[in-house]
Scaffold this active site. Structure first.
Site, PDB file in Angstrom:
ATOM      1  N   ASP A  52      -4.624 -33.118   5.738  1.00 28.39           N
ATOM      2  CA  ASP A  52      -3.998 -32.030   6.509  1.00 28.39           C
ATOM      3  C   ASP A  52      -4.411 -30.680   5.922  1.00 28.39           C
ATOM      4  O   ASP A  52      -4.048 -29.627   6.441  1.00 28.39           O
ATOM      5  CB  ASP A  52      -2.475 -32.193   6.604  1.00 28.39           C
ATOM      6  CG  ASP A  52      -1.781 -32.170   5.256  1.00 28.39           C
ATOM      7  OD1 ASP A  52      -2.475 -32.168   4.216  1.00 28.39           O
ATOM      8  OD2 ASP A  52      -0.533 -32.161   5.243  1.00 28.39           O
ATOM      9  N   SER A  53      -5.230 -30.713   4.849  1.00 29.10           N
ATOM     10  CA  SER A  53      -5.883 -29.491   4.368  1.00 29.10           C
ATOM     11  C   SER A  53      -6.799 -28.931   5.449  1.00 29.10           C
ATOM     12  O   SER A  53      -7.272 -27.798   5.341  1.00 29.10           O
ATOM     13  CB  SER A  53      -6.668 -29.766   3.082  1.00 29.10           C
ATOM     14  OG  SER A  53      -7.477 -30.907   3.222  1.00 29.10           O
ATOM     15  N   ASP A  66      -4.129 -38.227   7.112  1.00 25.98           N
ATOM     16  CA  ASP A  66      -2.861 -37.618   6.703  1.00 25.98           C
ATOM     17  C   ASP A  66      -1.904 -37.514   7.875  1.00 25.98           C
ATOM     18  O   ASP A  66      -2.294 -37.094   8.973  1.00 25.98           O
ATOM     19  CB  ASP A  66      -3.132 -36.186   6.196  1.00 25.98           C
ATOM     20  CG  ASP A  66      -2.961 -36.058   4.695  1.00 25.98           C
ATOM     21  OD1 ASP A  66      -2.301 -36.924   4.078  1.00 25.98           O
ATOM     22  OD2 ASP A  66      -3.501 -35.087   4.137  1.00 25.98           O
ATOM     23  N   LYS A 115      -1.688 -41.517   5.279  1.00 25.27           N
ATOM     24  CA  LYS A 115      -1.115 -41.017   4.015  1.00 25.27           C
ATOM     25  C   LYS A 115       0.078 -40.136   4.343  1.00 25.27           C
ATOM     26  O   LYS A 115       0.042 -39.398   5.345  1.00 25.27           O
ATOM     27  CB  LYS A 115      -2.156 -40.221   3.215  1.00 25.27           C
ATOM     28  CG  LYS A 115      -1.575 -39.529   1.972  1.00 25.27           C
ATOM     29  CD  LYS A 115      -2.646 -39.058   1.002  1.00 25.27           C
ATOM     30  CE  LYS A 115      -3.218 -37.693   1.274  1.00 25.27           C
ATOM     31  NZ  LYS A 115      -2.235 -36.573   1.290  1.00 25.27           N
ATOM     32  N   GLU A 172       3.410 -37.725   2.310  1.00 29.16           N
ATOM     33  CA  GLU A 172       3.851 -37.120   1.047  1.00 29.16           C
ATOM     34  C   GLU A 172       5.301 -37.483   0.742  1.00 29.16           C
ATOM     35  O   GLU A 172       6.132 -37.565   1.649  1.00 29.16           O
ATOM     36  CB  GLU A 172       3.734 -35.584   1.142  1.00 29.16           C
ATOM     37  CG  GLU A 172       2.312 -35.098   1.283  1.00 29.16           C
ATOM     38  CD  GLU A 172       2.197 -33.577   1.350  1.00 29.16           C
ATOM     39  OE1 GLU A 172       3.207 -32.864   1.163  1.00 29.16           O
ATOM     40  OE2 GLU A 172       1.072 -33.089   1.593  1.00 29.16           O
ATOM     41  N   GLU A 229      -1.192 -35.478  -7.406  1.00 29.35           N
ATOM     42  CA  GLU A 229      -1.779 -34.138  -7.343  1.00 29.35           C
ATOM     43  C   GLU A 229      -1.167 -33.215  -8.385  1.00 29.35           C
ATOM     44  O   GLU A 229       0.047 -33.047  -8.466  1.00 29.35           O
ATOM     45  CB  GLU A 229      -1.593 -33.549  -5.928  1.00 29.35           C
ATOM     46  CG  GLU A 229      -2.225 -32.161  -5.796  1.00 29.35           C
ATOM     47  CD  GLU A 229      -2.420 -31.674  -4.372  1.00 29.35           C
ATOM     48  OE1 GLU A 229      -2.131 -32.437  -3.426  1.00 29.35           O
ATOM     49  OE2 GLU A 229      -2.868 -30.530  -4.201  1.00 29.35           O
TER      50      GLU A 229
HETATM   51  O1  KIV Z   1      -4.895 -32.748   2.601  1.00 31.03           O
HETATM   52  C1  KIV Z   1      -5.575 -32.965   1.585  1.00 31.03           C
HETATM   53  O2  KIV Z   1      -6.724 -32.528   1.458  1.00 31.03           O
HETATM   54  C2  KIV Z   1      -4.965 -33.739   0.510  1.00 31.03           C
HETATM   55  C3  KIV Z   1      -5.708 -33.831  -0.780  1.00 31.03           C
HETATM   56  C4  KIV Z   1      -5.521 -32.590  -1.559  1.00 31.03           C
HETATM   57  C5  KIV Z   1      -5.321 -35.025  -1.548  1.00 31.03           C
HETATM   58  O3  KIV Z   1      -3.904 -34.259   0.674  1.00 31.03           O
END
Ligand code: KIV
Length: 271
Positions: A51-52, A90, A120, A122, A189
């Site tokens: 989600d980055s 994500d 994934k 959080e 992280e």
């Molecule tokens: O969204 C992302 O890029 C991440 C990484 C920093 C692990 O969750």
């Protein structure tokens, strides 16, 4: 022979075997077809459609604004580019926090519409019931502890997490809970290396670190950071493998100059 080379497609089972064999796991983010194809053919084990994307693709300050449909668009593009690696998608902010039904529905939507292999999310204890529900539907889940960017407004900073005893104890407990709930791996992280070591040694499933030191079972970096597309972001944990900012700027400047000077296109470059 490494586990990595014996197996054609990387699965969650492969990762488990890699941990058991002490073979480190490589993971990188990608958000589109072309880079996913490059990374997959280079031999990466896991591509994370992070989600980055909210930051590096859309230009938002945080990961909060990206939507489920936008994540699905990025994941679909990535999946079309890969042949061998495992794709983790994500779950964006708001797509799983409300309750376990919403979490499952979002995970199913991701799996159905993207062709990705896993999701994934959080958090620890607070998402454990959702992890169980998603895993029991047959969807592999990767956890994410430590610095969890979707909670940035709760913590207020992007500094190293779990330096204090209480927070470290909670993180260790959360990691065990995620493993018990059926998670196949956990991203750690920005936590102290000694804590990441303890967690990695206490779990049967692999840990993937970002700013969590060398004892994790694998490492992940955001592609824009490690390729030097972003130049402002220089945390201590980041190793920059390329200076794409400089190279792309140089190439585009040359192109502009060639167009202006009428050097491009030349006789050979036209019909
Ligand atoms: O969204 C992302 O890029 C991440 C990484 C920093 C692990 O969750």
């Amino acid at each position: 022979m490494s586990v990595h080379k014996e197996i054609k497609k990387v699965t969650t089972n492969t990762l488990q075997k890699m941990k058991a064999a002490g073979e480190k796991i490589s993971m990188i983010t990608a958000y589109d077809f072309s880079f996913a194809k490059l990374f997959d053919s280079a031999g990466i084990d896991i591509i994370l459609v992070g989600d980055s994307a909210s930051n590096v693709m859309a230009g938002h300050e945080t990961t909060l604004p990206i939507t489920l449909d936008q994540m699905i668009y990025h994941a679909q593009s990535v999946v079309r580019g890969i042949d061998r690696c495992l794709v983790v998608v994500d779950m964006p902010f708001g797509s799983y926090q409300s309750n376990t039904e919403i979490a499952l529905a979002s995970a199913i939507k991701i799996m159905k519409e993207t062709g990705g292999h896993s999701i994934k999310l959080e958090g620890g204890e607070e998402v454990v019931d959702s992890v169980k529900k998603i895993v029991s539907a047959g969807i592999p889940v990767m956890g994410h502890l430590g610095l969890t960017p979707q909670s940035i407004y709760k913590f207020g900073t992007y500094t190293v997490r779990a330096k204090e005893v209480d927070e470290a104890a909670k993180l260790k407990k959360d990691a065990l809970l995620l493993e018990e709930a059926g998670a196949f791996a956990i991203v750690l992280e920005k936590i102290p290396a000694s804590l990441a070591k303890e967690v990695s040694e206490s779990l049967h499933i692999p840990t993937i670190g970002i700013g969590a030191g060398g004892y994790c079972d694998g490492q992940v970096l955001v592609m824009h950071d490690m390729l030097g597309i972003n130049t402002e972001f220089k945390p201590r944990f980041l190793r920059q493998y390329l200076n794409m900012h400089e190279q792309v700027t140089g190439a585009v400047k040359q192109y502009i100059s060639d167009v202006k000077s009428k050097d491009f296109p030349n006789e050979q470059e036209q019909y």
